[in-house]
Scaffold this motif. Structure first.
Motif, PDB file in Angstrom:
ATOM      1  N   VAL A 218       0.814  -1.210   0.000  1.00  0.00           N
ATOM      2  CA  VAL A 218       0.000   0.000   0.000  1.00  0.00           C
ATOM      3  C   VAL A 218       0.850   1.264   0.000  1.00  0.00           C
ATOM      4  CG1 VAL A 218      -0.179   0.073   2.528  1.00  0.00           C
ATOM      5  CG2 VAL A 218      -1.980   1.088   1.143  1.00  0.00           C
ATOM      6  N   ASP A 219       2.072   1.185   0.536  1.00  0.00           N
ATOM      7  CA  ASP A 219       2.937   2.354   0.581  1.00  0.00           C
ATOM      8  C   ASP A 219       4.193   2.169  -0.263  1.00  0.00           C
ATOM      9  OD1 ASP A 219       4.088   0.419   2.124  1.00  0.00           O
ATOM     10  OD2 ASP A 219       4.383   1.672   3.904  1.00  0.00           O
ATOM     11  N   ASP A 220       4.165   1.196  -1.168  1.00  0.00           N
ATOM     12  CA  ASP A 220       5.369   0.874  -1.934  1.00  0.00           C
ATOM     13  C   ASP A 220       5.449   1.624  -3.254  1.00  0.00           C
ATOM     14  OD1 ASP A 220       7.729  -0.944  -2.672  1.00  0.00           O
ATOM     15  OD2 ASP A 220       6.357  -1.159  -4.370  1.00  0.00           O
ATOM     16  N   ILE A 221       6.659   2.046  -3.580  1.00  0.00           N
ATOM     17  CA  ILE A 221       6.966   2.584  -4.906  1.00  0.00           C
ATOM     18  C   ILE A 221       8.098   1.786  -5.539  1.00  0.00           C
ATOM     19  CG2 ILE A 221       7.871   4.594  -6.156  1.00  0.00           C
ATOM     20  CD1 ILE A 221       6.323   6.376  -4.238  1.00  0.00           C
ATOM     21  N   ALA A 222       9.130   1.457  -4.740  1.00  0.00           N
ATOM     22  CA  ALA A 222      10.333   0.816  -5.270  1.00  0.00           C
ATOM     23  C   ALA A 222      10.060  -0.562  -5.865  1.00  0.00           C
ATOM     24  CB  ALA A 222      11.388   0.719  -4.169  1.00  0.00           C
ATOM     25  N   GLU A 223       9.346  -1.438  -5.143  1.00  0.00           N
ATOM     26  CA  GLU A 223       9.125  -2.795  -5.652  1.00  0.00           C
ATOM     27  C   GLU A 223       8.232  -2.800  -6.887  1.00  0.00           C
ATOM     28  OE1 GLU A 223       7.839  -5.423  -2.545  1.00  0.00           O
ATOM     29  OE2 GLU A 223       9.868  -5.608  -1.727  1.00  0.00           O
ATOM     30  N   HIS A 224       7.326  -1.839  -6.978  1.00  0.00           N
ATOM     31  CA  HIS A 224       6.503  -1.750  -8.193  1.00  0.00           C
ATOM     32  C   HIS A 224       7.376  -1.493  -9.423  1.00  0.00           C
ATOM     33  CE1 HIS A 224       2.852  -1.257  -5.584  1.00  0.00           C
ATOM     34  NE2 HIS A 224       2.300  -1.887  -6.598  1.00  0.00           N
ATOM     35  N   SER A 225       8.473  -0.769  -9.246  1.00  0.00           N
ATOM     36  CA  SER A 225       9.357  -0.516 -10.390  1.00  0.00           C
ATOM     37  C   SER A 225       9.992  -1.820 -10.880  1.00  0.00           C
ATOM     38  CB  SER A 225      10.438   0.501 -10.016  1.00  0.00           C
ATOM     39  OG  SER A 225      11.389  -0.054  -9.123  1.00  0.00           O
ATOM     40  N   LEU A 226      10.282  -2.732  -9.953  1.00  0.00           N
ATOM     41  CA  LEU A 226      10.826  -4.028 -10.333  1.00  0.00           C
ATOM     42  C   LEU A 226       9.759  -4.896 -10.998  1.00  0.00           C
ATOM     43  CD1 LEU A 226      12.882  -4.779  -7.087  1.00  0.00           C
ATOM     44  CD2 LEU A 226      13.694  -3.771  -9.232  1.00  0.00           C
ATOM     45  N   LEU A 227       8.542  -4.858 -10.442  1.00  0.00           N
ATOM     46  CA  LEU A 227       7.455  -5.654 -11.013  1.00  0.00           C
ATOM     47  C   LEU A 227       7.118  -5.196 -12.425  1.00  0.00           C
ATOM     48  CD1 LEU A 227       5.175  -7.773 -10.716  1.00  0.00           C
ATOM     49  CD2 LEU A 227       3.740  -5.928  -9.808  1.00  0.00           C
ATOM     50  N   GLN A 228       7.054  -3.883 -12.648  1.00  0.00           N
ATOM     51  CA  GLN A 228       6.658  -3.383 -13.963  1.00  0.00           C
ATOM     52  C   GLN A 228       7.604  -3.849 -15.059  1.00  0.00           C
ATOM     53  OE1 GLN A 228       3.746  -0.868 -15.378  1.00  0.00           O
ATOM     54  NE2 GLN A 228       4.502  -2.751 -16.286  1.00  0.00           N
ATOM     55  N   LYS A 229       8.862  -4.058 -14.716  1.00  0.00           N
ATOM     56  CA  LYS A 229       9.831  -4.549 -15.697  1.00  0.00           C
ATOM     57  C   LYS A 229       9.575  -6.008 -16.076  1.00  0.00           C
ATOM     58  CE  LYS A 229      13.666  -1.504 -14.301  1.00  0.00           C
ATOM     59  NZ  LYS A 229      12.944  -0.711 -13.293  1.00  0.00           N
ATOM     60  N   GLU A 230       8.839  -6.740 -15.228  1.00  0.00           N
ATOM     61  CA  GLU A 230       8.660  -8.182 -15.438  1.00  0.00           C
ATOM     62  C   GLU A 230       7.293  -8.558 -15.991  1.00  0.00           C
ATOM     63  OE1 GLU A 230      11.113 -10.271 -15.108  1.00  0.00           O
ATOM     64  OE2 GLU A 230      12.463  -8.692 -14.416  1.00  0.00           O
TER      65      GLU A 230
END
Length: 369
Positions: A218-230
């Motif tokens: 809910v408060d994440d930005i960094a891990e979403h950047s990794l997910l979007q690449k995959e």
């Protein structure tokens, strides 16, 4: 800009049907209606829209009332400011509490637009005459979800959002796609997944979704950047975008391809417009999110969605989606997948005073000294 009084009205109403997510099922909706009145008797209206329990954000109806009563309203009535744009600076000593700030700022912007005799959306730079509308399919039962889609398709909604979780996502999406292969469909995860679920989330690419909203923390930005690449499906951020800085960070990190702007979640009109402008500058499509609101908040959302950057249909469903009778007149109505943007001063809708009074369970007025 002089304000003579601010009134808070706590209202409550049952929903026409329950609203299901994997986090909570909502049966009844509460809200705080904020009324800002000037010495000439003009009144601006805002709506503070947290839920009764802190399942979506940390704010609740009770915490918002406390912040409004004990901090934000006294600061506003006694503060040295002249224009609504200055409120963010006036309130900067109050950390977060975005939904409390948003309801009060909405009321003051509505009053300001009425003083200027301009429609609020036009005052903010909106040019659209119609805003494209999407609808939420909030059921964890596949048959009920399909029934809702069939019902809402008669109004021509241009985007359908289905709530998902790891236990039901594949079966739910497969059931919908088997009947509606070309439906403009997106999935809202409300942070139901972890980065370890990347392989599972890759399976959702096969359903041709417009986006997956807030899959991770809910408060994440960094891990979403990794997910979007995959994954191929565009990631849309919702809960983790609570400020202009959050949006800027997400864009810098490549954490998403789309951003959902909820005025209530980011603290009101000023922040919402700043985030909109930032996204337009960076080529990030935005859409206007909803909070199962009553008509005042929904009217503000229609005005916000009139800005050009809102290129994806927003959560702008008809008043009848949730209410037997709304607190504005006329009802917001979706026709051919669009809501007509009004042009009357302020939010462009009248208040249904009779209905508002029926739903009010508590009220309190604060006067300028």
């Amino acid at each position: 800009m002089e304000i003579e009084s601010i009134t808070l009205k706590m209202i409550r109403s049952p929903l026409k049907s329950p609203f299901h997510t994997h986090l909570e099922t909502v049966y009844d909706r509460e809200a705080i209606i904020v009324e800002a009145r000037d010495k000439d008797g003009r009144t601006g209206y805002g709506e503070t829209v947290p839920f009764s329990s802190p399942w979506y954000t940390e704010e609740t109806i009770k915490t918002c009332y406390h912040m409004l009563e004990d901090f934000l309203i006294p600061m506003t009535l006694s503060g040295n400011w002249e224009h609504p744009n200055e409120l963010s600076e006036l309130w900067k000593g109050i950390r977060r509490n975005q939904m409390a700030k948003s309801g009060l700022e909405q009321a003051i912007w509505d009053l300001y637009a009425k003083q200027k005799e301009k429609y609020l959306g036009r005052l903010m730079g909106g040019k659209k005459q119609y805003a494209a509308a999407g609808v939420v399919i909030a059921s964890n039962d596949r048959k009920e979800a399909l029934r809702q889609i069939e019902t809402f398709s008669a109004e021509g909604y241009k985007r359908y959002k289905v709530k998902i979780s790891p236990s039901s996502d594949l079966s739910m999406l497969a059931a919908i796609r088997s009947v509606y292969p070309d439906l403009p469909l997106m999935a809202d995860a409300n942070s139901a997944y972890r980065l370890d679920d990347t392989v599972h989330l890759q399976k959702l690419d096969s359903f041709g979704l417009q986006m997956i909203e807030q899959p991770l923390g809910v408060d994440d930005i960094a891990e979403h950047s990794l997910l979007q690449k995959e994954i191929k499906t565009p990631v849309c951020l919702d809960e983790s975008i609570c400020s202009y800085h959050d949006a800027k960070s997400a864009i810098m990190l490549g954490s998403c391809q789309i951003i959902n702007i909820k005025m209530a979640r980011v603290g009101g009109w000023s922040q919402a417009v700043k985030i909109h402008d930032l996204c337009v500058q960076n080529g990030i499509p935005v859409w206007c999110g909803g909070m199962i609101e009553f008509g005042i908040s929904r009217a503000h959302n229609v005005a916000l969605a009139s800005l050009e950057g809102f290129s994806i249909p927003g959560d702008l469903s008809s008043s009848s989606r949730y209410w037997e009778e709304d607190i504005i007149e006329p009802d917001i109505t979706v026709r051919n997948g669009e809501v007509k943007v009004p042009d009357s001063p302020g939010i462009g809708f009248r208040i249904n005073e009779k209905r508002l009074k029926e739903l009010t369970v508590y009220r309190e007025t604060f006067k300028a000294m």
